[in-house]
Design an enzyme around this catalytic site. Structure first.
Site, PDB file in Angstrom:
ATOM      1  N   MET A   1       0.828  -1.201   0.000  1.00  0.00           N
ATOM      2  CA  MET A   1       0.000   0.000   0.000  1.00  0.00           C
ATOM      3  C   MET A   1       0.867   1.259   0.000  1.00  0.00           C
ATOM      4  SD  MET A   1      -3.493  -0.736   2.093  1.00  0.00           S
ATOM      5  CE  MET A   1      -2.823  -0.500   3.731  1.00  0.00           C
ATOM      6  N   GLY A   2       2.148   1.100  -0.342  1.00  0.00           N
ATOM      7  CA  GLY A   2       3.033   2.252  -0.385  1.00  0.00           C
ATOM      8  C   GLY A   2       3.565   2.630   0.981  1.00  0.00           C
TER       9      GLY A   2
ATOM     10  N   HIS B   1       9.292  -3.608   3.362  1.00  0.00           N
ATOM     11  CA  HIS B   1       8.867  -3.793   1.976  1.00  0.00           C
ATOM     12  C   HIS B   1      10.056  -4.134   1.083  1.00  0.00           C
ATOM     13  CE1 HIS B   1       5.636  -0.927   3.455  1.00  0.00           C
ATOM     14  NE2 HIS B   1       4.924  -1.943   3.011  1.00  0.00           N
TER      15      HIS B   1
ATOM     16  N   LYS C   1       4.738 -10.116   9.272  1.00  0.00           N
ATOM     17  CA  LYS C   1       4.131  -9.250  10.291  1.00  0.00           C
ATOM     18  C   LYS C   1       2.614  -9.359  10.228  1.00  0.00           C
ATOM     19  CE  LYS C   1       3.883  -4.741  10.046  1.00  0.00           C
ATOM     20  NZ  LYS C   1       2.439  -4.488  10.367  1.00  0.00           N
TER      21      LYS C   1
END
Length: 306
Positions: A37-38, A44, A157
Site C-alpha cells: 500500500m506504499g 517492503h 508481520k
C-alpha cells in the site's frame, strides 16, 4: 511496447501492466509480485529482495491503498501516500515495474464481488475488523489476475493475512506460489510498519512494549503455553497507555494452542490512536534465542498453487 527492466517504470492501467507481464511470461520470464500500500520501508524492500531471488523474474511492486479493506472510522484518508518517494526507492532497488492504479481503475463498478475468508478470517484481526480480510483477499485476487504473477511475496508481520492468502490460493486452485518473508525490525525491536509514522516520540517508546512482551513470552516457551501468555500479558498490563485488542498463542496454522511444538504468539494493540500488530514464533517446550537470532520461529511454508 518499449520497456527497460530495472527502472521501476510506473503503470497505472490494468491493460498496460497486463500487456507487459503477458509478454514477459511468453518470453520465459516468471512474474514476481510484491503487493504493497506504499509508504515503503525496509520491510517492503526485504520483500523486493526476496522476489529478486527468483531466477529471471520480472519484479512488479503494486502500490495501492485499497479502500475495500478499511472500515468506516479507520485510517483510509490518513494513510500515508508517498508515491514519488516510493518509486525512487524502488528504482534504486532495481525493481522492474510499479503498478499504481487508482481506486476507479481497480473497482470501476464498485465492490460488487468479494472473497470472504471463512472461519479462519473471523478470529484475531477478523474479530476486531470484520470486513478487513474480505477487502484484502479481493484485492490480492485481483492483483494476481491482473499481473499474471507466478510468485507473490508477503511479510510475516501480517501473519494471519499471509495464511489466508495461502488458503485462497489452495482453495481456488491459483497457479501462484506465495512466499512468506520474516519480519524486519528496528534496532530496538519495533516491527517496521508504515503506521509507525503516526507515533509521537513518547508513543514510539511505548510501542516497544509489544515486541518486549512477545520476546519475554517466547523466552519462557519451555514452561508451556500458560507461562508464555502470563509472562507476555503481565508486561502489556503494566504499560500505561496501551489498549490491547488481543494477545493469543496459536498453532502456526492459527489452530488452537498446542501443548508443545511450534506456535505463534500474536498481539494487536492501540498506542495512542495508532493500532499496531506484531507476532513471534514460539517453540513450546524448547528454548528461545531472541528476535535477532532465529527467534521468528517457523515461517509458514511456501504455498504452491499449481
Amino acid at each position: 511496447m518499449t520497456f527497460t527492466p530495472g527502472q521501476a517504470e510506473v503503470f497505472t492501467e490494468i491493460e498496460k501492466i497486463g500487456q507487459l507481464t503477458r509478454a514477459m511470461r511468453k518470453a520465459g520470464r516468471p512474474v514476481a509480485l510484491v503487493p504493497t500500500m506504499g509508504a515503503l520501508h525496509e520491510g517492503h524492500l526485504s520483500l523486493v529482495q526476496a522476489a529478486q531471488q527468483i531466477p529471471g523474474a520480472l519484479v512488479v511492486v503494486s502500490i495501492f491503498v485499497n479502500p475495500l479493506q478499511f472500515a468506516e472510522g479507520e485510517d483510509l484518508d490518513a494513510y500515508p501516500r508517498t508515491l514519488d518517494e516510493d518509486v525512487a526507492k524502488l528504482k534504486a532497488a532495481g525493481v522492474d515495474a510499479v503498478f499504481a492504479p487508482s481506486p476507479r481503475e481497480m473497482y470501476p463498478n464498485g465492490p460488487r464481488t468479494t472473497i470472504h475468508p471463512g472461519e479462519a478470517g473471523r478470529i484475531l484481526e477478523g474479530a476486531h475488523r470484520p470486513t478487513h480480510f474480505a477487502g484484502v483477499l479481493t484485492v490480492v485476487n485481483k492483483l494476481f489476475t491482473i499481473t499474471h504473477c507466478d510468485h507473490a511475496f508477503f511479510g510475516e508481520k501480517d501473519y494471519q493475512q499471509l495464511l489466508l492468502i495461502q488458503q485462497i490460493v489452495t482453495d481456488l486452485n491459483m497457479e501462484v506460489q506465495v512466499h512468506g518473508v520474516p519480519i524486519v525490525r528496528e534496532a530496538d525491536g519495533l516491527a517496521k510498519s508504515s503506521r509507525n509514522v503516526y507515533l509521537s516520540d513518547e508513543e514510539r517508546e511505548l510501542a516497544l512494549t509489544l515486541s518486549a512482551a512477545l520476546t519475554a513470552g517466547a523466552f519462557v516457551a519451555e514452561q508451556g503455553p500458560a507461562a508464555v501468555l502470563q509472562t507476555a500479558g503481565s508486561i502489556l498490563d503494566a504499560a500505561s497507555g496501551i489498549d490491547v485488542d488481543y494477545l493469543e498463542l496459536r498453532g502456526t496454522d492459527l489452530s488452537d494452542t498446542p501443548e508443545d511444538g511450534e506456535a505463534r504468539l500474536l498481539v494487536a494493540a492501540r498506542v495512542g490512536t495508532t493500532r499496531l500488530i506484531d507476532n513471534v514464533g514460539v517453540p513450546l517446550g524448547t528454548g528461545f534465542k531472541g528476535l535477532d537470532d532465529g527467534g521468528e520461529g517457523s515461517a509458514p511454508a511456501d504455498n504452491a498453487g499449481e
